[in-house]
Enzyme design. Structure first.
Site, short mmCIF file in Angstrom:
data_model
loop_
_atom_site.label_atom_id
_atom_site.label_comp_id
_atom_site.label_asym_id
_atom_site.label_seq_id
_atom_site.Cartn_x
_atom_site.Cartn_y
_atom_site.Cartn_z
N LYS A 177 -1.24 -7.25 -9.16
CA LYS A 177 -2.20 -7.26 -8.04
C LYS A 177 -1.81 -6.14 -7.08
CE LYS A 177 -2.92 -8.44 -4.26
NZ LYS A 177 -3.35 -7.40 -3.29
N GLU A 198 -5.09 -3.89 -1.83
CA GLU A 198 -6.53 -3.60 -1.76
C GLU A 198 -6.80 -2.29 -1.02
OE1 GLU A 198 -4.77 -5.85 -0.33
OE2 GLU A 198 -5.69 -6.77 1.44
N GLU A 249 9.84 -4.40 13.03
CA GLU A 249 9.36 -3.35 12.13
C GLU A 249 8.06 -2.77 12.68
OE1 GLU A 249 8.00 -4.37 8.07
OE2 GLU A 249 8.91 -2.48 7.43
N PHE A 263 0.81 -1.23 0.00
CA PHE A 263 0.00 0.00 0.00
C PHE A 263 0.84 1.27 0.00
CE2 PHE A 263 0.82 -0.23 4.59
CZ PHE A 263 1.05 1.11 4.88
N CYS A 290 9.89 1.45 3.43
CA CYS A 290 10.83 0.40 3.82
C CYS A 290 12.23 0.97 3.98
CB CYS A 290 10.82 -0.71 2.79
SG CYS A 290 11.46 -0.17 1.21
N SER A 310 5.46 -7.05 3.18
CA SER A 310 6.05 -7.43 4.47
C SER A 310 6.85 -8.73 4.33
CB SER A 310 4.93 -7.62 5.50
OG SER A 310 4.08 -8.67 5.06
P1 NAD Z 1 1.66 -6.68 3.06
O1 NAD Z 1 2.69 -7.73 3.07
O2 NAD Z 1 0.58 -6.74 4.09
O3 NAD Z 1 0.91 -6.69 1.63
C1 NAD Z 1 1.62 -6.75 0.43
C2 NAD Z 1 0.76 -7.45 -0.61
O4 NAD Z 1 0.48 -8.78 -0.17
C3 NAD Z 1 -0.58 -6.76 -0.82
O5 NAD Z 1 -0.87 -6.77 -2.20
C4 NAD Z 1 -1.56 -7.62 -0.02
O6 NAD Z 1 -2.85 -7.65 -0.60
C5 NAD Z 1 -0.95 -8.99 -0.05
N1 NAD Z 1 -1.16 -9.76 1.18
C6 NAD Z 1 -1.35 -9.27 2.44
N2 NAD Z 1 -1.47 -10.29 3.32
C7 NAD Z 1 -1.36 -11.45 2.61
C8 NAD Z 1 -1.40 -12.84 2.96
N3 NAD Z 1 -1.58 -13.23 4.21
N4 NAD Z 1 -1.24 -13.74 1.98
C9 NAD Z 1 -1.06 -13.36 0.69
N5 NAD Z 1 -1.03 -12.05 0.32
C10 NAD Z 1 -1.17 -11.11 1.26
O7 NAD Z 1 2.42 -5.28 3.07
P2 NAD Z 1 1.78 -3.82 3.19
O8 NAD Z 1 1.23 -3.64 4.57
O9 NAD Z 1 0.89 -3.54 2.04
O10 NAD Z 1 3.10 -2.92 3.00
C11 NAD Z 1 3.98 -2.66 4.04
C12 NAD Z 1 5.14 -3.62 4.06
O11 NAD Z 1 5.82 -3.63 2.80
C13 NAD Z 1 6.21 -3.24 5.08
O12 NAD Z 1 6.65 -4.40 5.72
C14 NAD Z 1 7.31 -2.63 4.24
O13 NAD Z 1 8.59 -2.67 4.81
C15 NAD Z 1 7.21 -3.47 3.01
N6 NAD Z 1 7.81 -2.80 1.84
C16 NAD Z 1 9.01 -3.27 1.42
C17 NAD Z 1 9.65 -2.66 0.35
C18 NAD Z 1 10.99 -3.15 -0.13
O14 NAD Z 1 11.44 -2.70 -1.16
N7 NAD Z 1 11.65 -4.05 0.57
C19 NAD Z 1 9.03 -1.59 -0.30
C20 NAD Z 1 7.79 -1.15 0.15
C21 NAD Z 1 7.19 -1.77 1.23
#
Ligand code: NAD
Length: 500
Positions: free
Chosen positions: A190, A193, A391, A166, A298, A243
């Site tokens: 994808k 959401e 985190e 997000f 991140c 994440s």
């Molecule tokens: P998230 O992991 O909750 O969601 C990421 C994606 O995975 C979304 O599209 C979501 O719909 C999907 N998702 C969520 N839960 C899921 C599950 N249980 N099973 C399958 N798919 C699932 O992450 P977020 O809250 O949207 O974003 C924040 C996180 O992203 C932080 O941990 C941040 O550090 C990380 N991030 C990392 C980078 C990088 O380059 N390393 C860059 C941006 C964000």
């Protein structure tokens, strides 16, 4: 004629504005999720519903993949230079509509307008790298013996997929789209959401830029759609950003079905402040890193390792700066109430474990009535406190005081994440000493947010990345392609070797 960015988003301020529902983009058509799944999209600044997003299931993913598969042969047969032309057009459209794109982003994600505009700008920079691929070295050829040549070319994989978080709804898709498409693949994206509109705008603009239908598709949704992507037999590669918990799931499930996966995960970035650091440089950079984009990036500073006996004046100045940030114009809301509650829990727990709250962002309310949490500085933390090692993904800076640079490096190294680290010092030897020892893929010297600009690839180490290489830059192109080696001989070889 339809507008190049799709339905116009007219807001030019943070005043609450509703927007359209966000469906799936499959084969050049906007379609709702077939089973009717949908979820409200909240504007985090106001806590009010902007519109609804489709929540897809395996059937929707299958339809998107089928459209991408059908579009692949013609797209792959399109010369790379023509494919790049579409990206050139996309760049022009994005530039022309940058304010609208930034306002959509500011409304769906909450980041303040200048940060939203910077995100779109960085997305354009990624696009520029991808559209310049035809002018770069995409392979090579060499005479390997007399009359025999060997050439390598980088071929598309087929249908590829991207899953994004997000916090950068426009930029992170643009870490993938340029290289995926210019290489000749077709794509299923994808979005999160929570923030589907950036990708929706990209779909409209790619169509306006001349991309054939089916080459780029969107399936909106959450876990169900992600699981269907990881298991789909026609998807050849997945780029994931989010994440660590989900990155691991996607990496393992994707690999189990034979896919190439590069999954970027979470972070706990350590900044080392040595007491010889340039005062203004350090005290301006560190708070911006920790509190910019509400700490929801991140690359945000999360732990400050303050080295030596003379750090108090730096900390006092950073407290002044953090206290002066104004909720609304300087700092936006966090993504939702659950995120604000999580941040509050971390701070309260650290306080109970002995940390001192120097700046307190708990319970504050910014304009709009949405989900707010202000800049927070915790002093006298330890690496054992959850706020000192996990985190938080919010605007919380946990200060750990240490005596030596080695102690600081030891703490940084022990943390399982490895996205970014930085050192603030005026001593070149100290800087080099730290850089050579940090366990992080992206390292800064006197820079709080050491994001590599293109063409340097983006990606961390350890628990911050699963898979090989980086997602942007040259590595990105390599990730979304596979090398084909062609060895050629057009006449009998007179000087045969054993391999002749
Ligand atoms: P998230 O992991 O909750 O969601 C990421 C994606 O995975 C979304 O599209 C979501 O719909 C999907 N998702 C969520 N839960 C899921 C599950 N249980 N099973 C399958 N798919 C699932 O992450 P977020 O809250 O949207 O974003 C924040 C996180 O992203 C932080 O941990 C941040 O550090 C990380 N991030 C990392 C980078 C990088 O380059 N390393 C860059 C941006 C964000």
């Amino acid at each position: 004629m339809t507008h190049p960015t799709g339905p116009r988003f007219d807001a030019r301020s943070n005043e609450f504005t509703t927007y359209v529902d966000c469906h799936n983009w499959i084969g050049g058509e906007w379609v709702p999720a077939a089973a009717g799944g949908r979820l409200p999209v909240d504007n985090p600044r106001h806590g009010s519903v902007m519109g609804e997003v489709a929540m897809s299931d395996a059937g929707d993913v299958d339809r998107a993949v089928a459209a991408a598969k059908a579009a692949f042969p013609a797209w792959r047969a399109t010369p790379m230079r023509e494919r790049a032309k579409v990206l050139h057009n996309l760049r022009r459209i994005m530039e022309e509509h940058i304010d609208e794109l930034a306002w959509v982003l500011s409304h769906e994600n909450g980041k303040v307008f200048p940060e939203a505009k910077a995100e779109v700008d960085k997305g354009i920079e990624c696009l520029e790298f991808g559209l310049s691929m035809p002018n770069m070295d995409n392979g090579g050829m060499q005479d390997v013996s007399r009359g025999v040549s060997c050439a390598v070319s980088y071929e598309p994989l087929g249908v590829c997929a991207g899953i994004v978080p997000f916090n950068f709804p426009t930029m992170v898709p643009l870490w993938m789209i340029p290289q995926v498409l210019v290489a000749g693949n077709t794509f299923v994206l994808k979005p999160s959401e929570k923030t589907p509109y950036g990708a929706m705008k990209l779909a409209h603009m790619l169509r306006a830029a001349g991309l054939p239908d089916g080459v780029f598709n969107l399936v909106n949704g959450g876990r169900e759609a992600v699981e269907a992507i990881t298991e789909h037999p026609d998807i050849k590669a997945i780029g994931f950003v989010g994440s660590t918990k989900v990155a691991k799931i996607v990496y393992e499930r994707g690999a189990a079905t034979g896919k190439r996966v590069l999954a970027l995960g979470g972070a706990k970035n350590h900044l080392v402040l040595v007491d010889d650091a340039e005062f203004e440089l350090a005290t301006e950079n560190i708070p911006v890193s920790a509190f910019g984009a509400q700490g929801q990036r991140c690359m945000a500073a999360s732990v400050l390792l303050a080295v030596g006996d003379n750090v108090q004046r730096y900390i006092d100045r950073m407290v002044e700066i953090a206290s002066a940030f104004k909720l609304g114009p300087d700092v936006g809301p966090v993504i939702d109430a659950a995120a604000a509650a999580r941040m509050t829990r971390y701070v309260t727990q650290a306080e109970e474990m002995g940390a001192k709250v120097l700046v307190d962002g708990r319970g504050v309310q910014g304009p709009g009535g949405g989900a707010w949490f202000g800049p927070t500085i915790l002093d006298h933390c330890t690496p054992e406190m959850p706020a000192g090692c996990e985190e938080i993904f919010g605007p919380v800076l946990s200060i750990i005081r240490v005596k030596t640079i080695d102690e600081a490096i030891h703490i940084e190294n022990k943390n399982p994440y490895g996205n970014a680290a930085a050192v603030f010092t005026t001593n070149g030897h100290t800087a080099r000493y730290a850089v050579e020892r940090f366990q992080a893929g992206m390292v800064g010297i006197n820079i709080g947010v050491p994001v590599p600009r293109e063409p340097f690839g983006f990606g961390g180490w350890n628990e911050s990345k699963f898979g090989h290489g980086d997602l942007t830059g040259y590595d990105g192109f390599r990730f979304w392609t596979r090398p084909r080696k062609v060895t050629t001989k057009w006449a009998r070889q007179l000087d045969q070797t054993w391999m002749g």
